[in-house]
Design a protein around this motif. Structure first.
Motif, short mmCIF file in Angstrom:
data_model
loop_
_atom_site.label_atom_id
_atom_site.label_comp_id
_atom_site.label_asym_id
_atom_site.label_seq_id
_atom_site.Cartn_x
_atom_site.Cartn_y
_atom_site.Cartn_z
N ILE A 116 0.79 -1.21 0.01
CA ILE A 116 0.04 -0.13 -0.08
C ILE A 116 0.71 1.29 -0.04
O ILE A 116 0.55 2.22 -0.48
CB ILE A 116 -1.11 0.07 1.20
CG1 ILE A 116 -2.00 1.29 1.14
CG2 ILE A 116 -0.21 -0.15 2.58
CD1 ILE A 116 -3.11 1.06 0.12
N LEU A 120 -0.05 3.85 -2.69
CA LEU A 120 -0.41 5.04 -2.18
C LEU A 120 0.66 6.24 -2.57
O LEU A 120 0.10 7.43 -2.90
CB LEU A 120 -0.43 5.19 -0.80
CG LEU A 120 -0.99 6.24 0.03
CD1 LEU A 120 -2.54 6.43 -0.42
CD2 LEU A 120 -0.99 6.40 1.64
N LEU A 124 -0.74 9.15 -4.88
CA LEU A 124 -0.46 10.59 -4.21
C LEU A 124 0.10 11.50 -5.35
O LEU A 124 -0.20 12.67 -5.55
CB LEU A 124 0.15 10.82 -2.83
CG LEU A 124 -0.86 10.25 -1.81
CD1 LEU A 124 0.31 10.26 -0.48
CD2 LEU A 124 -1.71 11.32 -1.53
N SER A 169 -10.83 11.40 -1.60
CA SER A 169 -10.81 9.96 -1.82
C SER A 169 -10.28 9.28 -2.67
O SER A 169 -9.87 8.14 -2.83
CB SER A 169 -12.36 9.39 -1.52
OG SER A 169 -12.98 9.54 -2.90
N ARG A 170 -9.88 10.07 -3.82
CA ARG A 170 -9.23 9.67 -5.04
C ARG A 170 -8.17 8.90 -4.94
O ARG A 170 -7.93 7.83 -5.34
CB ARG A 170 -9.23 10.88 -5.89
CG ARG A 170 -10.35 11.28 -6.50
CD ARG A 170 -10.01 12.38 -7.69
NE ARG A 170 -11.28 12.67 -8.25
CZ ARG A 170 -11.28 13.69 -9.33
NH1 ARG A 170 -10.16 14.37 -9.74
NH2 ARG A 170 -12.16 14.10 -9.93
N PRO A 171 -7.16 9.58 -4.32
CA PRO A 171 -5.91 8.46 -4.06
C PRO A 171 -6.24 7.33 -3.08
O PRO A 171 -5.52 6.46 -3.41
CB PRO A 171 -5.03 9.57 -3.14
CG PRO A 171 -5.67 10.72 -2.59
CD PRO A 171 -7.02 10.77 -3.75
N VAL A 172 -7.10 7.27 -2.37
CA VAL A 172 -7.54 6.38 -1.39
C VAL A 172 -8.05 5.26 -2.29
O VAL A 172 -7.34 3.97 -2.31
CB VAL A 172 -8.39 6.79 -0.15
CG1 VAL A 172 -8.87 5.39 0.62
CG2 VAL A 172 -7.76 7.84 0.53
N SER A 173 -8.85 5.59 -2.87
CA SER A 173 -9.40 4.38 -3.93
C SER A 173 -8.36 3.92 -5.25
O SER A 173 -8.45 2.56 -5.37
CB SER A 173 -10.80 4.71 -4.79
OG SER A 173 -10.45 5.91 -5.63
N SER A 175 -5.41 3.90 -4.74
CA SER A 175 -4.01 3.06 -4.42
C SER A 175 -4.70 1.78 -3.56
O SER A 175 -4.02 0.67 -4.06
CB SER A 175 -3.42 3.67 -3.06
OG SER A 175 -4.26 4.32 -2.29
N ILE A 176 -5.84 1.71 -3.16
CA ILE A 176 -6.32 0.52 -2.35
C ILE A 176 -6.95 -0.33 -3.61
O ILE A 176 -6.48 -1.75 -3.38
CB ILE A 176 -7.28 0.80 -1.26
CG1 ILE A 176 -6.95 1.41 -0.27
CG2 ILE A 176 -8.33 -0.45 -1.15
CD1 ILE A 176 -7.80 1.94 1.02
N ARG A 177 -7.33 0.18 -4.48
CA ARG A 177 -7.97 -0.81 -5.61
C ARG A 177 -6.62 -1.82 -6.12
O ARG A 177 -6.82 -2.94 -6.30
CB ARG A 177 -8.51 0.07 -6.75
CG ARG A 177 -9.09 -0.87 -8.02
CD ARG A 177 -9.61 -0.07 -9.11
NE ARG A 177 -10.45 0.90 -8.59
CZ ARG A 177 -10.39 2.24 -8.72
NH1 ARG A 177 -9.32 2.63 -8.98
NH2 ARG A 177 -11.30 2.95 -8.16
#
Lengths: 249, 204
Positions: A116, A120, A124, A169-173, A175-177
């Protein structure tokens, strides 16, 4: 891996120093090593492919040109004419992730996209780039996007926080995807491989059933080849979409 | 046949996968100690987790610079060279086609002109031949007319000559016949007068 009667499916993601003491002091683990390998593979593919520089291309050159055209068209079709400026970045991003995903499928290898921290950082980077481009192109108008056009002003206290949250939430989704897909695939590989070893210890009946996880792992390999390409594509196309919004006036 | 083999393989794979799925509970039973000690990816206390981000940033930057400054321009150069070559070749082909079309048009024009010229020559030759034939016919007619006229003149002369001697021959013949039939020599004046009157009656 199987350790006695237990399965350590997450152990494969542990980072270990490579190159001995030098690696320890430089915090150089197998993850950056595979990043270097992935970069070398991508560069070698392009340099060796384009070495003939023939007007009528051979197979490798045609493949290299096809990859170039694929990403170029993706960038220009999605971002617009300004996409030409971002094409090298999108190309680097797509092939860095693709090579990382595919190299991770090799035995005794490591998928750096299953961390991650890496995904991430990549997300980012895309996020920050899109904000910088937005501010450069749109200026203060960039902040107007957080209030949907045509929405009643009375709903602004509700809509603006939602839009900001959605934007953040864009970088979160993103990276997590990628991270979750890679982790899930490798954990399943490990689990089914461990099942095979464990079942093989049950005698003849176990040997017969142990074929099942092997077959499933073969099918999983096909699935992971698809997922690896798909996730790289999703990451790249979402980057293009974010950049299109950034360059839109 | 091939489709049947494919269906059979799919059926076998399905059977195998179904068997494997049924075996999953058994597998779970033989692996009761599957561990979940936390994800190494989330162990941010591990210096290698952050270290890989720092290394990754550097590696990505170097990859980006190499791709954007060196590798991708090489591909672009080849692609633009190909585009240029294709455009140049197409231009040459278009020019060649235009020249070929012009040559064909010129050929058609030349063919039409040659045809017209040949037709004119044929007409001229035919007219000359016709005129020559007419002239020849006219000359031949004139010559024939002259010859006919000469022949007629000769015939008239011969006829005149012949007619001139008819009375003499008739008179002699009549005197001879009279003499031989009667044994009397008829007077010459008498016979001549009778022959003369008979010839006049016949238009001689």
């Amino acid at each position: 891996m199987a350790a006695g009667s237990s399965i350590d499916a997450l152990g494969q993601f542990e980072l270990h120093p490579v190159l001995g003491v030098l690696g320890e002091s430089l915090r150089f683990s197998q993850s950056p090593m595979m990043m270097i390998v992935a970069s070398i593979v991508v560069l070698a593919f392009l340099y060796l492919g384009m070495r003939p520089a023939a007007v009528v291309p051979g197979r490798l050159q045609a493949a290299a040109e096809m990859c170039y055209d694929f990403i170029y068209n993706m960038a220009v079709d999605t971002i617009g004419a300004e996409g030409r400026a971002f094409f090298p970045f999108v190309f680097t991003l797509f092939f860095f992730i693709l090579a990382g995903n595919y190299l991770g499928l090799l035995p005794f290898s490591f998928a750096f996209t299953s961390h991650i921290a890496v995904t991430l950082a990549l997300a980012l980077m895309v996020f920050c780039l899109s904000i910088i481009v937005s501010l450069k192109v749109q200026g203060a108008k960039f902040f107007a996007h957080f209030m949907p056009a045509g929405a009643p002003k009375a709903l602004a206290p509700l809509l603006i926080p939602i839009e900001i949250l959605s934007f953040l939430s864009r970088p979160v989704s993103l990276s997590i995807r990628l991270f979750a897909n890679m982790v899930a695939g490798h954990v399943m590989f490990d689990m089914f491989a461990a099942f095979t070893i464990m079942l093989a210890g049950l005698g003849f009946f176990g040997d017969v059933i142990a074929v099942g996880p092997v077959v499933i792992n073969i099918a999983l390999m096909a699935l992971e080849l698809l997922v690896g390409a798909l996730q790289a594509y999703v990451f790249a196309i979402l980057t293009c979409i974010y950049l299109r919004e950034a360059v839109a006036h | 046949m091939a489709r049947a083999v494919v269906y059979e393989n799919i059926r076998r794979a399905g059977t195998l996968l179904a068997s494997s799925a049924l075996a999953l509970p058994l597998m779970a039973m033989v692996a009761p100690g599957a561990r979940a000690e936390g994800m190494p990816q989330l162990d941010f206390g591990n210096p290698y987790v952050i270290g890989q981000v720092v290394w990754g940033a550097g590696i990505f930057l170097v990859l980006y610079l190499l791709l954007s400054r060196s590798a991708l321009p090489k591909v672009e150069k080849v692609l633009s060279l190909r585009r240029q070559t294709i455009e140049t070749d197409l231009g040459i082909a278009h020019k060649a086609k235009t020249r070929a079309d012009e040559a064909v048009a010129e050929l058609h024009t030349a063919r039409r002109n040659a045809l017209a010229e040949a037709q004119a020559n044929v007409d001229k030759v035919v007219e000359e031949a016709r005129l020559a034939a007419a002239r020849q016919t006219e000359e031949m007619n004139a010559r024939l007319a002259a010859e006919i006229h000469d022949a007629e003149t000769r015939i008239a002369q011969a006829r005149g000559t012949a007619l001139a001697s008819v009375r003499e021959i008739s008179t002699t013949t009549a005197e001879t016949l009279i003499h031989q039939l009667s044994g009397i020599a008829a007077p010459a004046d008498f016979v001549t007068a009778k022959v003369g009157s008979a010839a006049a009656a016949r238009g001689l």
